[in-house]
Design an enzyme around this catalytic site. Structure first.
Site, PDB file in Angstrom:
ATOM      1  N   LYS A  77       0.815  -1.212   0.000  1.00 14.52           N
ATOM      2  CA  LYS A  77       0.000   0.000   0.000  1.00 14.52           C
ATOM      3  C   LYS A  77       0.853   1.269   0.000  1.00 14.52           C
ATOM      4  CE  LYS A  77      -3.759  -2.480   0.279  1.00 14.52           C
ATOM      5  NZ  LYS A  77      -3.182  -3.820   0.355  1.00 14.52           N
ATOM      6  N   TYR A 163      -8.232  10.024   8.816  1.00 16.47           N
ATOM      7  CA  TYR A 163      -9.438   9.204   8.759  1.00 16.47           C
ATOM      8  C   TYR A 163     -10.617  10.076   8.348  1.00 16.47           C
ATOM      9  CZ  TYR A 163     -13.184   6.067  10.251  1.00 16.47           C
ATOM     10  OH  TYR A 163     -14.307   5.260  10.290  1.00 16.47           O
ATOM     11  N   ARG A 253      -6.702  -8.155  -9.320  1.00 17.30           N
ATOM     12  CA  ARG A 253      -7.427  -9.393  -9.632  1.00 17.30           C
ATOM     13  C   ARG A 253      -8.842  -9.023 -10.052  1.00 17.30           C
ATOM     14  NH1 ARG A 253     -10.779  -9.479  -5.209  1.00 17.30           N
ATOM     15  NH2 ARG A 253      -9.931  -8.588  -3.286  1.00 17.30           N
ATOM     16  N   ARG A 299     -24.297  -9.756  -1.702  1.00 16.25           N
ATOM     17  CA  ARG A 299     -23.512 -10.936  -1.335  1.00 16.25           C
ATOM     18  C   ARG A 299     -24.342 -11.762  -0.342  1.00 16.25           C
ATOM     19  NH1 ARG A 299     -17.150  -9.377  -0.902  1.00 16.25           N
ATOM     20  NH2 ARG A 299     -17.112  -7.695  -2.432  1.00 16.25           N
TER      21      ARG A 299
END
Length: 408
Positions: A77, A163, A253, A299
């Protein structure tokens, strides 16, 4: 079912993934013994493992995905953030490199301000992250997340970002052959629980045309920077207060939610993956890709929302799959199937397309009602609750939406 339908099948080890699906030598050994010339890594396990991709390259087996070098670059990252900056892609304010000691974290905290997010450099899938809201806990939180990162990922490297709280999670689907770099529009993955995606949709209900074009251009520029090949996803957070987007990571991916992109473009992304891996140049250009209608994916997990989403393995004694115009279900489930306790609890992906977001939402609610896995408890009723919530219907919500709905 996939094993039974395959032309050939070989056992690669016991059910536990570290002895089979994560065992590189077992997978490579099976490929070599059957004379396979390529391996498709799927969504997880070894899909983003640079070491495994390199082992395939060494054995002369095509890894259906990017090169091991690119997987390594974008899987780190910290390195990915540097590459993004070089490509002119906006990144979240934070540390420029790895944080190795408290003094470095302290400087970032003073420069950026609280709240902060400490992230494992090798993390992913919502794991290896911690929010720090005050200076008093910074040192202990840093020490704990570094220890957790070492245990979970074998790499204690972390970095720190501001954040952002009022955000959407938006990602761009890309397909590249090293010369041509295409995007298939965006998917909005804001409906999450504990950083795990529950519902994905595309296009995003919060982007205007200008932001949509800027987001896609940023993703394509990043792909060009690393000469990316095959399928991938560039993930961004979108700050609703400032109407700005920031790069967070790249998934090297195909993803669980790729059918959303397939439904709104009419493209077969897996076929394109196989063609690119075979050395066939992409046959289309960006102007050939048209976004049509709206798609939503749920999902479906074998979990009990009433029991803190506790996994519910067992035997599927009865199974009925929804059908009809604009409805698709990707699953390995059939009547008599035994859901094992060893893997992710997802038992299927239900995808609905409509000419509008509202039509796709209505079709999804009807499809969830039609879905039947017998006595197996699933998240389908919870998805229906989300889809009927006023905030979801309006399209105006952020990543804390589900937590607020659950009262947590």
């Amino acid at each position: 079912m996939p094993v039974r339908l395959a032309d050939k099948a070989v056992c690669i080890g016991p059910a536990r993934s570290n002895m089979s699906y994560r065992n590189q030598q077992a997978v490579l050994g099976a490929a070599l013994s059957f004379g396979a010339d390529a391996i498709h890594p799927g969504y997880g396990f070894l899909a983003e493992n640079a070491e495994f991709a390199a082992a395939c390259e060494k054995e002369g087996i095509i890894f259906i995905g990017p090169s091991s070098k690119v997987i390594h670059q974008m899987g780190d990252k910290i390195e990915a953030k540097k590459i993004a900056k070089k490509a002119g892609v906006p990144t979240v304010p934070g540390s420029d490199g790895a944080i190795t000691e408290f003094a470095e974290a302290l400087k970032v905290a003073k420069d950026v301000g609280f709240p902060l997010l400490i992230k494992a450099a090798a993390g992913g899938g919502g794991r290896g992250m911690r929010v720090v809201r005050q200076m008093e806990s910074l040192e202990s939180d840093l020490s704990e997340i570094m220890s957790e990162a070492e245990t979970a990922f074998g790499d204690s490297s972390v970095y720190i970002e501001r954040y952002l709280t009022n955000i959407r999670h938006i990602e761009i689907q890309v397909m590249c052959d090293g010369e041509t770099f295409l995007h298939m529009g965006e998917r909005d993955c804001t409906t999450q629980r504990r950083n795990q995606k529950l519902i994905e949709e595309g296009p995003s209900p919060v982007l205007d045309d200008r932001l949509r074009q800027e987001l896609a251009a940023a993703a394509v520029n990043l792909c060009r920077e690393v000469k990316y090949t095959n399928a991938g996803t560039i993930e961004f957070v979108f700050d609703l207060d400032e109407r700005k987007f920031y790069f967070i990571e790249m998934n090297t991916r195909i993803q669980v939610e790729h059918p959303v992109s397939e439904m709104i473009t009419g493209l077969d992304l897996i076929k394109m993956q196989l063609e690119v891996a075979s050395g066939i140049p992409l046959a289309i250009r960006q102007d050939d890709i048209r976004i049509s209608g709206h798609a939503i994916e749920c999902r479906i997990n074998a979990e009990d929302p009433e029991q803190n989403f506790m996994p519910c393995p067992g035997t599927v004694k009865r199974f009925h799959m929804p059908g009809g115009l604009g409805i698709r279900m990707d699953t390995h489930i059939e009547a008599g199937y035994v859901i094992p306790p060893f893997y992710d609890s997802m038992v299927g992906k239900l995808i609905c397309w409509g000419q509008t977001r509202e039509e796709a939402r209505a079709r999804m609610i009807a499809a969830l009602d039609e879905l039947d896995l017998g006595a197996i408890t699933t998240t389908a009723p919870f998805h229906k609750e989300i889809l009927q919530n006023e905030q979801f219907v309006s399209g105006v919500f952020n990543t804390s939406f589900v937590a607020t709905l659950l009262g947590k």
